[in-house]
Design a protein around this motif. Sequence first.
Motif, PDB file in Angstrom:
ATOM      1  N   ASP A 251       0.846  -1.194   0.000  1.00 53.22           N
ATOM      2  CA  ASP A 251       0.000   0.000   0.000  1.00 53.22           C
ATOM      3  C   ASP A 251       0.885   1.248   0.000  1.00 53.22           C
ATOM      4  N   ALA A 252       0.882   1.993  -1.080  1.00 54.07           N
ATOM      5  CA  ALA A 252       1.728   3.182  -1.193  1.00 54.07           C
ATOM      6  C   ALA A 252       1.387   4.220  -0.138  1.00 54.07           C
ATOM      7  N   ASN A 253       0.138   4.226   0.315  1.00 50.79           N
ATOM      8  CA  ASN A 253      -0.289   5.195   1.322  1.00 50.79           C
ATOM      9  C   ASN A 253       0.412   4.968   2.665  1.00 50.79           C
ATOM     10  N   ALA A 254       0.875   3.735   2.914  1.00 48.40           N
ATOM     11  CA  ALA A 254       1.542   3.414   4.181  1.00 48.40           C
ATOM     12  C   ALA A 254       2.884   4.130   4.319  1.00 48.40           C
ATOM     13  N   TRP A 255       3.445   4.556   3.194  1.00 46.33           N
ATOM     14  CA  TRP A 255       4.751   5.225   3.225  1.00 46.33           C
ATOM     15  C   TRP A 255       4.631   6.718   3.474  1.00 46.33           C
ATOM     16  N   LEU A 256       3.420   7.223   3.530  1.00 44.50           N
ATOM     17  CA  LEU A 256       3.208   8.643   3.779  1.00 44.50           C
ATOM     18  C   LEU A 256       3.125   8.924   5.272  1.00 44.50           C
ATOM     19  N   HIS A 258       1.317  10.888   7.984  1.00 42.42           N
ATOM     20  CA  HIS A 258      -0.007  11.506   7.984  1.00 42.42           C
ATOM     21  C   HIS A 258      -0.187  12.583   9.040  1.00 42.42           C
TER      22      HIS A 258
END
Length: 402
Positions: A251-256, A258
């Motif tokens: 999941d690319a969002n996990a590397w952001l 937040h």
Amino acid sequence: MAETGGGGITVTQKIKGWFPERVQLHIAMLALQFGYAGFHVVSRAALNMGISKIVFPVYRNILAFVLLLPFAYFLEKKERPPINLNFLIQFFLLAIVGITANQAFYLLGLDNTSPTFASAIQNSVPAITFLMAVVRLDRKDGISKVAGTVFCIAGASVITLYKGPTIYSPSPSLHSVRAASPVLQSLGDANGKSWALGCLFLIGHCLSWSGWLVLQAPVLKKYPARLSFTSYQCFFGILQFLVLAAFMERDANAWLIHSGAELFSVFYAGVVASGIAFAVQIWCIDRGGPVFVALYQPVQTLVVALMASVALGEEFYLGGIIGAVLIITGLYLVLWGKSEERKLMLQKQPALVQAPTATDHGASRTSSHMIKSSITQPLLPQSTENLGDGKVRSIRPCVADS
């Protein structure tokens, strides 16, 4: 040139007069334990906020690597041996044990238990490490070290198998402090986790850490540049976690990042708990000896308990308290055994174990007794002079989890 007073005394000498080295060591160790205690709480907070267990160590080790690399490059130019394929393979394998397995087990265990018990179980690391090294069962120091290890294992087993009733819950005043802070309120102590599984992961973390301390000793004999040694392992640890991420974190969002809280947790882990703590601990072990550093380990557990109570609303359970007492008792039995071992060696071969001064430290590295690792060397110093126990000084380097 440093300023001098009327009597020709430099400012540095005045400071040393006000704060002797032994006092400096105690202050540094207390600060180190607070830093590591904060890491336990910050890591648990990050997990509660939903940060990935793969992404978190990747960012942590990247920061540690970036922080250590320039110091390793410039400060160890003369003592760093040429790199070859054999060294690279050893660094890679050590990174598997000391970084990837170590940190992964820690985060999995912490996610299912609590910062207090993660810190308590870590008190068993010195005992397990000494047991993995040479132990003489025909002497009281060897028996003491084995008994201490048994206590540590028993304590870890109690924590794992017996949670018990709640002994302490945060007071209403602490709950009001948390309620007044949206950040603290959002952290909370995670529920619905597998306590036994988490403790097993933490035991795996301690075994990985202890195994790494033993396995690194022969490598450091041939590659004594400690900062470079750790930097290489951080680098390979990053690569290994990235490979794991390719399969487990798609999941690319996990590397952001937040939130500011997540950003703070990553920077705290990489800069404070890895880079700065590593440098402070090298100095403390260098000047006071590994046993001096290990003696402060239980302080971390107490500080973690207080921090976690306020920040996470953590409760204390009977099984955890009994286990922590057994583990700390075991730790001090092991340290007493090491003290007795040193006394015995001083009686038999005083010339081989007496502490060299700072001026002959460079020459002492080439003497025959320096070839042994600090795990099998006598560790309890009679003063805060440099012991020259030297090929292994990083009982808690940055690649460790706290």
